[in-house]
Design an enzyme around this catalytic site. Structure first.
Site, short mmCIF file in Angstrom:
data_model
loop_
_atom_site.label_atom_id
_atom_site.label_comp_id
_atom_site.label_asym_id
_atom_site.label_seq_id
_atom_site.Cartn_x
_atom_site.Cartn_y
_atom_site.Cartn_z
N ASP A 1 0.98 -1.06 0.04
CA ASP A 1 0.01 0.13 0.10
C ASP A 1 0.95 1.21 0.06
OD1 ASP A 1 -2.07 -1.58 0.13
OD2 ASP A 1 -2.76 -1.29 2.32
N ASP B 1 -13.22 -3.84 -1.15
CA ASP B 1 -13.10 -3.55 0.19
C ASP B 1 -14.30 -3.39 1.12
OD1 ASP B 1 -10.25 -2.42 -0.29
OD2 ASP B 1 -11.23 -0.69 -1.30
O1 1PR Z 1 -10.82 3.01 -5.00
O2 1PR Z 1 -9.80 2.61 -7.27
O3 1PR Z 1 -8.82 4.29 -6.16
O4 1PR Z 1 -8.42 2.12 -5.23
C1 1PR Z 1 -7.96 2.24 -4.01
C2 1PR Z 1 -7.18 0.96 -3.70
O5 1PR Z 1 -6.43 1.26 -2.39
C3 1PR Z 1 -8.13 -0.24 -3.45
O6 1PR Z 1 -7.55 -1.36 -4.06
C4 1PR Z 1 -8.16 -0.32 -1.77
O7 1PR Z 1 -8.29 -1.68 -1.41
C5 1PR Z 1 -6.67 0.34 -1.51
N1 1PR Z 1 -6.99 1.08 -0.30
C6 1PR Z 1 -7.48 2.29 -0.16
N2 1PR Z 1 -7.25 2.54 1.20
C7 1PR Z 1 -6.58 1.78 1.86
C8 1PR Z 1 -6.19 1.85 3.05
O8 1PR Z 1 -5.38 0.99 3.90
N3 1PR Z 1 -6.44 3.11 3.88
N4 1PR Z 1 -5.69 -0.45 1.16
C9 1PR Z 1 -6.25 0.97 0.93
C10 1PR Z 1 -6.31 -1.60 1.07
C11 1PR Z 1 -5.72 -3.44 1.71
C12 1PR Z 1 -4.98 -4.64 1.38
C13 1PR Z 1 -4.07 -4.77 2.57
C14 1PR Z 1 -4.51 -6.32 2.79
C15 1PR Z 1 -3.42 -7.01 3.41
N5 1PR Z 1 -5.27 -2.34 1.68
O9 1PR Z 1 -4.36 -4.34 0.08
O10 1PR Z 1 -2.53 -5.04 1.70
O11 1PR Z 1 -5.38 -6.04 3.62
O12 1PR Z 1 -3.09 -6.57 4.56
P1 1PR Z 1 -2.68 -7.49 5.86
O13 1PR Z 1 -1.69 -8.66 5.12
O14 1PR Z 1 -1.44 -6.64 6.57
O15 1PR Z 1 -3.59 -7.66 6.91
P2 1PR Z 1 -9.47 3.01 -5.94
#
Ligand code: 1PR
Length: 588
Positions: free
Chosen positions: A285, A443
């Protein structure tokens, strides 16, 4: 080469037409493309002659018609120490000592471009003359008589056979994405280092071995049925898999093609590949921190700020370095999510494009990038389509793009109107680049309810009751990085995005994200049973056992983790060693 008849090409386009087509012209060509009907074959009259000059041994000629992730092939060739000469006219093909043709995109549009530019005929001549040739993916398929992809459509007609779609009815997910094993049919030289190791495939169409083409087939792969994984005749090679994305094994395929003489005896094979492997994916991320640096961050249930007085963005390292490290550690794929893409314009976010460019120079497994893929109008009133945004990501080294929020809006609209407009980012990008290049990132958040009739969305009976004793739950989709809940469930979204053209689903879970307590098995089972495209389980991995659990209890094709890798709690190799011990096939 004898006995090779090439299909006739009826293009009226000038044979001298320059081949330096722009990305937008390719897109236009593809969008304007109408289904070809099969044309009859007749002997060709060759009108193109090679000039006398020829390139030196460390130069390879690349046929790139501008439609996608050819950057990966370029990077792999350069990594191996070769210079690249781009094909600009059909003569460049005829003058090539060694030609690589990494076909990307859809069959019909590729044939259309090749025919209009006179490249099709030059390609046939190069191959008929047994000049060194390596076709990759679509570069293999185009050699056949025809394809069913948006067709039937004529191919180059060099190899007997029709390229058809995988059948998802027999339980195999389409596209065929991931690392699979080869069955070598004859000595093909360039495959000598593969042995029992996996190589990376990503495709929905394939050519089948038959009596008519058996003299060409050098290896097959089993995915529901046996399809052609590579062909070889004399100096002519083509592979359905992606050597440029198959790690060190893939690089050795390219090396052997580029310099056959440098190879010694066959290496002993070390792998145990027998079928499609489960994938282990490292996710980064990425966002800009308060100092303006692009950093890898990690949330707890999507909150990426430290619980300190300063409340700064958690900084877990540099994106390019970490991605390189995960590649060396054996990650089967690397994903970048630009997590503030929903509010910042990604094409303004040059560091992110730079990250992709630099990463793809040294990382030879698939790269996915997501965040901010949508239509956008900048401060000067300039409009950018989501297709332009995606194209920029592809040009910078992405193999797949991932769409989050915009896919939710598209699905909501489709459920409301029942009309596929073809205008959503998902539909447009998958039409141009193929659905195997489009991931939808979901999500969802678990919402407890008393009974299945309390909501219009698919519910599950929960193993542990909710905070108020609720026995059911549904998974509510969110947008803008989990900030806004929408009126659509993950189950409904998954089914609709599959229909709209998604090739894969990245299934996060806000409740489990960063918790290290394991994947949400109920959610992953619900979604992976509902769709026939591959599902990547994400969020919650905290120990190696969580990976075996998700693969044993659900139909997930891949498992993704972030925190445990960034914090170096569990190395990727330990995950794979554990999966192997549990009898789950992985790439080693
Ligand atoms: O909506 O098209 O602009 O895409 C935004 C992208 O960014 C989406 O794929 C969304 O999942 C991601 N995103 C947005 N905000 C966050 C955040 O964390 N604040 N990250 C985010 C999402 C989730 C996973 C993470 C896993 C594994 N991250 O990708 O890496 O949950 O984590 P872990 O193994 O530590 O539990 P758009």
């Amino acid at each position: 080469m004898e006995g090779v008849a090439c299909a006739s090409f009826t293009s009226s386009a000038s044979k001298s037409l320059s081949f330096s087509l722009s990305q937008s012209s390719i897109i236009t060509l593809r969008q304007n493309y109408h289904n070809n009907t099969l044309k009859s074959k007749s002997p060709r009259k060759l009108v193109i002659r090679a000039s006398s000059g020829s390139s030196s041994g460390s130069v390879v000629t690349l046929l790139d018609y501008g439609a996608g992730n050819v950057r990966s092939v370029r990077n792999a060739i350069r990594y191996l120490g070769y210079e690249i000469e781009d094909v600009r006219t059909p003569k460049d093909i005829l003058n090539a000592d060694r030609l690589i043709f990494p076909g990307v995109g859809a069959f019909a549009s590729a044939m259309d471009v090749l025919t209009k530019t006179g490249m099709a005929e030059a390609l046939c001549t190069h191959i008929e003359n047994d000049r060194p040739f390596l076709g990759i993916c679509l570069g293999l398929q185009l050699l056949f008589d025809s394809s069913e992809e948006n067709g039937p459509v004529n191919g180059l007609g060099l190899i007997p056979g029709v390229v058809g779609r995988f059948n998802s009815l027999n339980g195999f997910r389409v596209p065929h994405i991931g690392w699979n094993a080869l069955q070598i049919a004859k000595d093909s030289e360039i495959l000598d280092d593969i042995g029992d190791r996996h190589v990376y495939f990503v495709h929905s169409y394939r050519a089948m071995p038959s009596n008519d083409n058996k003299e060409w087939v050098s290896s097959t792969c089993n995915y529901g049925d046996d399809f052609i994984a590579s062909i070889r005749r004399g100096n002519v090679h083509a592979v359905q898999f992606h050597p440029e994305k198959s790690g060190d094994v893939g690089l050795s395929v390219l090396r052997r093609f580029l310099n056959p003489k440098s190879q010694g005896s066959k290496k002993p094979t070390q792998g145990k590949a027998s079928k499609l492997a489960k994938r282990v994916i490292a996710c980064l991320d990425v966002r800009t921190n308060d100092k303006g640096d692009l950093v890898v961050t990690k949330g707890d249930q999507y909150d990426v700020r430290e619980q300190t007085k300063e409340n700064e963005v958690r900084n877990l390292g540099k994106p390019v370095e970490l991605a390189g490290q995960y590649y060396q550690d054996g990650a089967d794929e690397v994903s970048f999510l630009n997590i503030t893409g929903f509010r910042d314009f990604p094409l303004g976010d040059l560091p992110m494009l730079q990250v992709l460019r630099h990463t793809s120079e040294n990382v030879f497994v698939p790269l996915t990038v997501g965040g901010g893929i949508r239509d956008f109008t900048d401060a000067n009133g300039r409009y950018y389509s989501s297709l332009e945004v995606a194209s920029e990501y592809f040009r910078s080294g992405a193999d797949k793009i991932s769409i989050g929020s915009d896919a939710v809006y598209a699905a909501e609209e489709y459920i409301k109107t029942k009309v596929k407009t073809g205008k959503s980012s998902l539909e447009q990008i998958s039409k141009v680049y193929g659905n195997q290049a489009v991931v939808v990132s979901i999500d969802p958040r678990r919402v407890y309810v008393q009974g299945p009739n309390d909501v219009q969305f698919k519910t599950i009976r929960v193993p542990k009751p909710g905070p108020n004793g609720e026995e059911y739950a549904w998974y509510q989709c969110t947008v803008n990085g989990g900030r806004e809940g929408r009126s659509i469930g993950a189950y409904e979204l998954a089914k609709v995005v599959e229909e709209l053209g998604a090739g894969e689903i990245l299934l996060n879970c806000i409740d489990c994200d960063g918790q290290g307590k394991g994947f949400d098995i109920d959610l992953i089972k619900l979604i992976s049973d509902a769709v026939s495209i591959p599902v990547i389980a994400s969020s919650g991995a905290g120990a190696v056992e969580h990976f075996s659990e998700v693969f044993m209890k659900t139909n997930a094709s891949a498992a993704l983790a972030a925190g445990i890798f960034h914090r170096k709690e569990v190395p990727i190799q330990s995950v794979k060693a554990h999966l192997l011990k549990e009898g789950i096939e992985v790439r080693i």
